[in-house]
Design a protein around this motif. Structure first.
Motif: not given
Lengths: 668, 426
Positions: A418, A441, A444-445, A467, A470, A496
């Motif tokens: 992360t 994750l 997490c760009l 995610l 992300s 997202c």
């Protein structure tokens, strides 16, 4: 003729040929999926009876059904009442009468409104009761504890957060229940040295003792550490335990395996040395949030236990480079190290620590913000057996380091990246860890669908994927995950922003899915939700907050298909009264959050509240507090439901949602 | 029968050596070789065997004496020796048989066979051997460590007052009129009335004690006192003698330990004392003991109660009626107010009923009795007996459950108690 008839008869009832033991073995296998067991018992009367005889553990949804359930399941040994907030004395006496001889464990940790009289029924009738969990009985007094002492065969007792208990009650239990093996007194703030001391004197069989947050001093530890079989001692947050009271401690507690001295603010190196002096076989040591600096001197206090020590937790401690180095050289057999939130950890310190720890399995360096790729490279090359690596917010770690982790540590099962700089190449290398089951994750760009597709192809055992924010992920990435990871149980795709219904449809292939979080996904509609609801039968947690296109039709499908749903958030969606009331169809539903949902009227909310019988927590907008009749609120609270009134302003407009979808918004 | 088989008594048998005894036992019919002082633990069979042997021995001796009597009482040297030897062997056997009861003696006799002759070396009236014995000293330390005084033997002089002296109300008497006084100073004040010669400063001054007398250069022996009661630990003949320091100690000790407790507390009418000072100390704090044990003992301090419970098997803390009014608990136990609020009492009864551990509480009557007795046992010192608690447990459990059941199931209560649940609701 007669024989033929007999054969015909046998064919008509083929299961008569099986002995009950064989059927029970079959049922053991069927029982892995509760809904299968249900179908089995509904097949015929005989199956129904066999299933009733087979079942040993029960987790009823409502205390009202107890008489009927317990009459059906005569062999109940374990009764978990954590779904029943309101368990009256009457209910307990029913339990005592109907399954008294067979009952071995009762969980009342989430229940209230019973008193000493009900407990007495239970203690007297259930002669073979071994385990009882009375945690959170905040109103329980010594009288009830004296009644618990009547359960002479008790071995495991949890009294967490029984704040009104005193030494007297614990004294009664100590004298009455001589066979106790595991006792938890966490947060029993009325219990002091005398009660704990008596417990240690009277119950010689104690294996595990949780004394966290008790106002005890080192005085009672003299008795406690004389226990011959003590394996686990938890002293978290015992502020009264200080160096002086431990000074004269002489003990040889070679059975002690696990010691938790975290947050003991007055315990420094001196006291710790005497505490550890007799515990030569200690395997796990927790010193999180200790007041003293983990220096070279401090590490020397570990001298006595260094040979067997397998796990050490130093979360939130001020660690020095020398200290870590000394620990690394002293305790070679370490398997788990946690340095979470140790802001002073440097590359040099961590490198020195892990240099000789070839056996290291778990490493937690969450929020060690000074760490760079140098130390991660060292970790990857020195610890090939690493199973779990948590490195949230180590944002200085370079992309190459992640490649090395995947390359060197092939046994990884749990990874928390992360808020890191990992990219698709890193994910590609990590996808070679075949047994990976949890991957986080969030934020997490740098990752895209390409990286996720590697994971989907490589990690077929993945159970948990996070995610959160992300933003590089789209439907393509999710569908490759859904294709490759059929065991997926938990997925978080909150914020997202490019996710649409297509992802949900593809995720509905994962039949094991239990937790689905799609907060702030603006393109999700009821069609995608319906796909999940229909095919993921195990769904229990659902977060739909800030999904503006979710409306009543989605909830109606949920109410029909997701009978196992326990928690749902429909805040800031298009849900109206109809949808909310339909949720009452779901028997297990415990938590509802519906804040700032414009379509809701007070009467609709009231109807939904009354309808959902098992509610424990409801999150509503503060304005509803005055609009709902107070008698209803009282009624709900008496049923065991607690309210959380949220008072933030109505942000339900597209501008704020757009703002929140900005990945950097949360950091502001 | 065995008398004839054995023939002449074997005088060497008991000459102290255990091997000899083994021989004898084999003679006796081979009872097994684990006999006499060699026995590690007390064995009733061995004991019986030894006793019957002694009986037989005494019979023989009786016969011998009868024989001598028949010969006109003329005692010859040989016969005299024979009788003496027989008697000695009987005494030795008696002692060693009794000694086998003591585990410590067993140890001694097994390690050193010669000691079977004298199995109680510690009982010797010899202070030196007693305090030099390390084992004895350490045991004393364990017994009453608070006394702490461990004077070497011979370093002090032992005085023993007689019982009458100790119990006498006055120790100083006027030589003229015979009036008695407790203190010497009071006597001197009294003497002034008998004439001017007693008013001089010399006569009124405190008479010099031995320590202050000039000329006694040699260091005085410290004085210590012995209790005249035989068998008492404070008696100088006791094997683990602990001397008393002063005469006052002797007086208090003798009254407390060996006299009737004639002073009764006027508050609780339960506690009795033999020393008035003790009574006064108790009366100061009587009624403040709020920490109760299930055995009925009360303590003024919680740690004392827990120490008591840790020490005794089966004792539990008795929960006072704190559920309703924790702060009022102590005061309502004082008896007078305890009668007032019956709700509290009922609650309390339910606790003690709980500790009575009745598995079948539906069979109301006996269980109520039990609850009552255990209750009265544990609380009678607090003069709670004014109230009659007999009815409460029943009303608490059975009636309330009946109501619950009937209201929940819509059925009228049948037999009372929860036993009917399975019938009514299902």
């Amino acid at each position: 003729m007669k024989k033929a008839k007999q054969i015909q008869h046998m064919i008509s009832k083929p299961f008569d040929l099986l002995s009950e033991e064989l059927v029970f073995i079959i049922l053991d296998l069927v029982a892995q999926n509760p809904s299968d067991l249900k179908s089995f018992s509904l097949t015929c009367k005989w199956f129904y009876q066999v299933e009733a005889r087979h079942r040993r553990s029960l987790k009823p949804l409502r205390a009202e059904y107890l008489p009927r359930i317990l009459t059906r399941y005569r062999n109940t040994a374990d009764l978990d009442l954590s779904f029943c907030p309101r368990v009256t004395d009457y209910a307990l006496s029913v339990v005592g009468c109907l399954s008294g001889p067979t009952l071995r464990s009762v969980d009342l940790s989430r229940s209230f409104s019973f008193s000493a009289a009900g407990l007495l029924r239970l203690a007297v009738k259930c002669v073979s009761l071994v385990e009882i969990d009375l945690s959170n009985a905040t109103e329980m007094r010594d009288a009830a504890a004296a009644v618990v002492a009547e359960a002479k065969s008790l071995e495991r007792l949890k009294l967490g957060r029984c704040k009104k208990l005193t030494d007297m009650g614990i004294g009664c239990i100590a004298v009455g229940c001589r066979k106790l093996k595991r006792v938890s007194l966490k947060w029993c703030v009325g219990v002091g040295d005398l009660g704990v001391g008596l417990l240690a004197v009277k119950c010689k069989d104690i294996r595990s003792l949780d004394l966290s947050y008790l106002p005890i001093t080192g005085k009672c530890l003299h008795d406690v550490l004389k226990l011959q079989h003590l394996e686990e001692l938890l002293l978290q947050g015992c502020f009264g335990v200080d160096d002086d009271s431990l000074k004269s401690l002489t003990h040889h507690c070679n059975s002690l395996k696990n010691l938790d001295a975290s947050s003991c603010q007055n315990l420094t190196q001196r006291g710790l040395t005497s505490l550890l002096s007799g515990a030569g076989c200690l395997e796990r040591l927790d010193l999180a949030h200790s007041s003293s600096v983990i220096s070279l001197d401090f590490a020397s206090s570990l001298n006595k236990v260094s040979s067997a020590l397998q796990s050490i937790r130093l979360d939130g401690c001020a660690v020095t480079c020398d200290g870590l180095k000394a620990i690394g050289t002293l305790c070679i057999s370490l398997r788990e190290v946690s340095l979470s939130k140790c802001v002073t950890v440097t590359d040099e310190g961590l490198s020195c620590l892990v240099m000789k720890l070839k056996d290291l399995r778990k490493l937690d360096i969450t929020c060690c913000r000074k760490l760079t790729g140098v130390s991660i490279t060292q970790v990857a090359s020195s610890c090939p057996l690493l199973v779990s690596l948590k490195m949230e917010s180590c944002s200085l770690v370079s992309r190459d380091a992640f490649w090395l982790i995947g390359h060197k540590c092939r046994l990884l099962e749990e990874l928390d990246f992360t808020d890191n700089e990992i990219d698709d190449e890193g994910l590609k290398s990590i996808s070679s860890c075949r047994s990976l089951s949890s991957l986080k994750l969030g934020i997490c760009l740098n990752i895209t669908d390409r990286g996720l597709s590697y994971i989907g192809m490589g990690c077929s055992n993945l159970r948990e994927l996070d995610l959160y924010r992300s933003v590089g992920i789209t439907d393509v990435g999710i569908s490759s995950i859904a294709q490759g990871c059929c065991h997926l149980e938990t997925i978080n795709i909150s914020y997202c922003k490019d996710i649409t219904d297509k992802s949900l449809v593809s995720l509905s292939k994962c039949s094991m899915l239990q937790t689905f979080e799609s907060r702030g996904c603006p393109h999700i509609t009821c069609q995608g939700l319906a796909a999940i609801a229909v095919r993921c039968k195990r769904l229990s947690k659902l977060d739909l907050k800030k999904c503006p296109f979710i409306n009543d039709s989605g909830l109606l499908t949920l109410a029909h298909f997701s009978q196992g749903l326990k928690q749902i958030s429909v805040s800031e969606t298009g849900v109206t009264d109809v949808g909310l009331v339909s949720l009452a169809n779901i028997g297990c539903l415990q938590n509802i959050a519906a804040v700032n949902t414009r379509g809701l009227s007070p009467s609709g909310v009231a109807a939904a509240l009354v309808g959902c019988g098992g509610l424990r927590k409801v999150k509503l907008h503060a304005s509803l507090r005055s609009l709902l009749p107070s008698s209803l609120i009282n009624h709900m609270e008496a049923r065991g439901c607690s309210f959380l009134w949220k008072d933030y302003n109505n942000h339900n407009n597209s501008n704020t949602l757009q703002a929140e979808l900005d990945p950097k918004y949360w950091k502001v | 029968m065995e008398d004839e088989e054995e023939g002449e008594p074997n005088l060497h048998v008991f000459k102290a050596s255990s091997s000899g005894k083994d021989n004898n036992n084999n003679n006796n019919g081979g009872q097994a070789s684990v006999q006499g002082v060699k026995a590690q633990a007390w064995d009733p069979r061995t004991m019986l065997c030894n006793l019957s042997f002694m009986e037989q021995k005494i019979h023989e001796l009786q016969g011998l004496v009868h024989l001598i009597l028949g010969r006109n009482g003329q005692l010859q040297d040989e016969q005299q020796q024979l009788i003496t030897a027989d008697l000695t062997s009987i005494i030795i056997q008696l002692i060693s048989t009794a000694g086998s009861l003591l585990p410590s003696v067993n140890m001694l006799s097994t390690t050193a066979p010669g000691s079977a002759l004298f199995p109680f070396p510690r009982e010797a009236n010899n202070l030196a051997s007693q305090t030099l014995n390390n084992g004895g000293a350490s045991q004393e330390l364990e017994d009453d460590a608070e006394e702490g005084e461990n004077l070497p033997p011979g370093s002090y002089e032992i005085k023993q007052l007689e019982k009458e002296e100790i119990l006498a109300p006055h120790t100083n008497f006027c030589t003229i009129c015979g009036k008695g006084f407790k203190r010497d100073a009071n006597l001197r004040m009294h003497m002034r009335g008998h004439g001017d010669q007693y008013k001089t400063p010399a006569a009124l001054a405190k008479p010099p004690t031995k320590e202050t007398l000039p000329g006694s250069d040699a260091p005085m022996l410290i004085k210590r006192y012995s209790c005249p009661f035989p068998g008492c630990k404070r008696n100088k003949d006791h094997k683990r003698f602990q001397p008393l320091k002063t005469i006052l100690c002797v007086k208090n000790h003798y009254k407390r330990t060996h006299c009737d407790k004639s002073f009764t507390c006027s508050r609780c009418h339960t506690k009795k004392f033999s020393v008035i000072a003790d009574l006064k100390t108790h009366e100061k704090h009587c009624g403040q003991n709020k920490w109760l044990c299930s055995c009925g003992t009360t303590f003024s301090r919680k740690d004392k109660l827990f120490g008591h419970i840790a020490l005794f098997q089966g004792h539990t803390p008795a929960i006072p009626l704190e559920d309703t009014k924790p702060s009022a608990a102590a005061s309502s136990q004082r008896g007078s107010s305890g009668c007032g609020n019956s709700n509290n009492n009922a609650a309390m009864v339910s606790f003690s009923l709980g500790s009575a551990a009745n598995a079948n509480q539906e069979t109301s009557q006996p269980c109520v009795m039990d609850g009552k007795t255990s209750f009265e046992e544990s609380f009678s010192p607090l003069s709670f007996d004014i109230c009659n608690f007999g009815g409460f447990p029943r009303s608490i459990f059975d009636d309330s459950f009946q109501m619950l059941i009937s209201s929940a199931c819509g059925c009228s209560p049948i037999n009372g108690g929860v036993g009917s649940v399975s019938d009514t609701s299902l």
